[in-house]
Motif scaffolding. Structure first.
Motif, short mmCIF file in Angstrom:
data_model
loop_
_atom_site.label_atom_id
_atom_site.label_comp_id
_atom_site.label_asym_id
_atom_site.label_seq_id
_atom_site.Cartn_x
_atom_site.Cartn_y
_atom_site.Cartn_z
N MET A 57 0.85 -1.20 0.00
CA MET A 57 0.00 0.00 0.00
C MET A 57 0.88 1.24 0.00
O MET A 57 1.76 1.37 0.82
N CYS A 58 0.62 2.11 -0.91
CA CYS A 58 1.47 3.29 -0.97
C CYS A 58 0.87 4.44 -0.17
O CYS A 58 -0.23 4.34 0.36
N GLY A 59 1.64 5.50 -0.09
CA GLY A 59 1.16 6.71 0.58
C GLY A 59 1.32 7.88 -0.37
O GLY A 59 2.28 7.95 -1.13
N ILE A 60 0.35 8.79 -0.35
CA ILE A 60 0.48 9.99 -1.19
C ILE A 60 0.27 11.23 -0.34
O ILE A 60 -0.48 11.21 0.63
N MET A 61 0.98 12.30 -0.71
CA MET A 61 1.00 13.53 0.08
C MET A 61 0.93 14.73 -0.85
O MET A 61 1.42 14.68 -1.97
N GLY A 62 0.36 15.80 -0.34
CA GLY A 62 0.44 17.07 -1.05
C GLY A 62 0.50 18.17 -0.01
O GLY A 62 -0.11 18.04 1.06
N TYR A 63 1.23 19.23 -0.29
CA TYR A 63 1.29 20.34 0.67
C TYR A 63 1.36 21.70 -0.01
O TYR A 63 2.17 21.92 -0.91
N ILE A 64 0.47 22.59 0.43
CA ILE A 64 0.56 24.00 0.06
C ILE A 64 0.48 24.77 1.37
O ILE A 64 -0.40 24.51 2.19
N GLY A 65 1.38 25.71 1.59
CA GLY A 65 1.30 26.50 2.82
C GLY A 65 2.58 27.26 3.06
O GLY A 65 3.48 27.26 2.22
N ASP A 66 2.64 27.91 4.22
CA ASP A 66 3.76 28.80 4.52
C ASP A 66 4.93 28.07 5.17
O ASP A 66 5.98 28.66 5.38
N ARG A 67 4.74 26.82 5.52
CA ARG A 67 5.81 26.12 6.23
C ARG A 67 6.80 25.49 5.23
O ARG A 67 6.64 25.63 4.02
N ASP A 68 7.79 24.80 5.77
CA ASP A 68 8.85 24.20 4.95
C ASP A 68 8.26 23.02 4.15
O ASP A 68 8.02 21.95 4.70
N THR A 69 8.07 23.23 2.87
CA THR A 69 7.38 22.24 2.01
C THR A 69 8.04 20.86 2.07
O THR A 69 7.36 19.85 2.30
N THR A 70 9.34 20.82 1.88
CA THR A 70 10.03 19.52 1.85
C THR A 70 9.88 18.80 3.18
O THR A 70 9.59 17.60 3.22
N MET B 39 0.20 18.31 -9.95
CA MET B 39 0.57 19.73 -10.02
C MET B 39 0.85 20.11 -11.48
O MET B 39 1.41 19.31 -12.23
N PHE B 40 0.47 21.33 -11.83
CA PHE B 40 0.75 21.88 -13.16
C PHE B 40 1.76 23.02 -12.98
O PHE B 40 1.59 23.86 -12.08
N TYR B 41 2.77 23.06 -13.85
CA TYR B 41 3.89 23.99 -13.66
C TYR B 41 3.44 25.45 -13.58
O TYR B 41 4.08 26.27 -12.92
N ASP B 42 2.34 25.78 -14.27
CA ASP B 42 1.93 27.19 -14.36
C ASP B 42 0.74 27.52 -13.45
O ASP B 42 0.07 28.52 -13.65
N LYS B 43 0.48 26.67 -12.48
CA LYS B 43 -0.61 26.92 -11.52
C LYS B 43 -0.04 26.98 -10.11
O LYS B 43 -0.04 25.98 -9.38
N PRO B 44 0.48 28.13 -9.71
CA PRO B 44 1.10 28.23 -8.41
C PRO B 44 0.10 27.96 -7.29
O PRO B 44 -1.06 28.43 -7.36
N ASN B 45 0.54 27.22 -6.30
CA ASN B 45 -0.29 26.92 -5.13
C ASN B 45 -1.62 26.28 -5.46
O ASN B 45 -2.64 26.57 -4.84
N GLU B 46 -1.59 25.40 -6.46
CA GLU B 46 -2.79 24.58 -6.75
C GLU B 46 -2.35 23.12 -6.83
O GLU B 46 -1.38 22.80 -7.50
N ILE B 47 -3.08 22.27 -6.13
CA ILE B 47 -2.81 20.83 -6.21
C ILE B 47 -4.13 20.15 -6.54
O ILE B 47 -5.15 20.48 -5.94
#
Ligand code: GLU
Length: 169
Positions: A1-14, A161-169
């Motif tokens: 079973m895999c895991g998937i993640m996405g993050y948008i926000g002011d904190r450290d993304t990585t 994610m699309f390269y030209d859509k900032p802060n959209e997942i």
């Protein structure tokens, strides 16, 4: 079973994504990866090792971005290699995604796109989804994703994610 993640926000993304992947580790996986977008450019980092090895690689490369996605893989299509590890990016570098599940008609989609001149780089079923998305993407993510969901069959959870859509997942 895999895991998937996405993050948008002011904190450290990585850090947020790697911490999230570490929390998924108990589910089992064979490889891991992360992609971020920084100033409109997609960057990826992948490994067949453990999440902490991915974190070490990321620290060494000062890998970070404005927002991002991550994945722990349980291979179903294609060997356990760094190249088959997610995230997967389209050949034109405009779209990147992680995928949980199986795309049953991946071979057929791949054959159609290869006939159009698109070059594939992995053995995964997942790559058919990202290449198809880039093929139909004309600036409206929702429109492209609806086309994708009509084209692919199987079981899938995707984070995109699309390269030209900032802060959209
Ligand atoms: N079918 C995909 C692959 O083999 C995704 C597997 C998963 O859910 O981790 O890469």
């Amino acid at each position: 079973m895999c895991g998937i993640m996405g993050y948008i926000g002011d904190r450290d993304t990585t850090k947020i994504i790697l911490d999230g992947l570490a929390k998924h580790e108990y589910r089992g996986y064979d490889s891991a990866g992360i992609a971020v977008i920084k100033d409109g450019v997609i960057h990826e980092l992948r490994t067949t090792g453990r999440v902490h090895q991915l974190a070490e690689k990321a620290a060494k490369e000062h890998f970070n971005g404005d927002f991002g996605i991550g994945h722990t893989r349980w291979a179903t299509h294609g060997g356990v290699t760094e190249n088959n590890a997610h995230p997967h990016m389209s050949s034109d570098s405009r779209v990147v995604l992680v995928h949980n599940g199986i795309i049953e008609n991946a071979r057929e989609i791949r054959a159609d796109l290869e006939a159009e001149g698109i070059r594939f780089h992995t053995e995964t079923d997942t790559e058919s989804a990202v290449q198809y998305l880039a093929w139909v993407y004309k600036g409206d993510p929702k429109e492209a994703i609806v086309k994708l969901t009509k084209r692919i069959r199987g079981a899938f959870a995707l984070v995109i994610m699309f390269y030209d859509k900032p802060n959209e997942i």
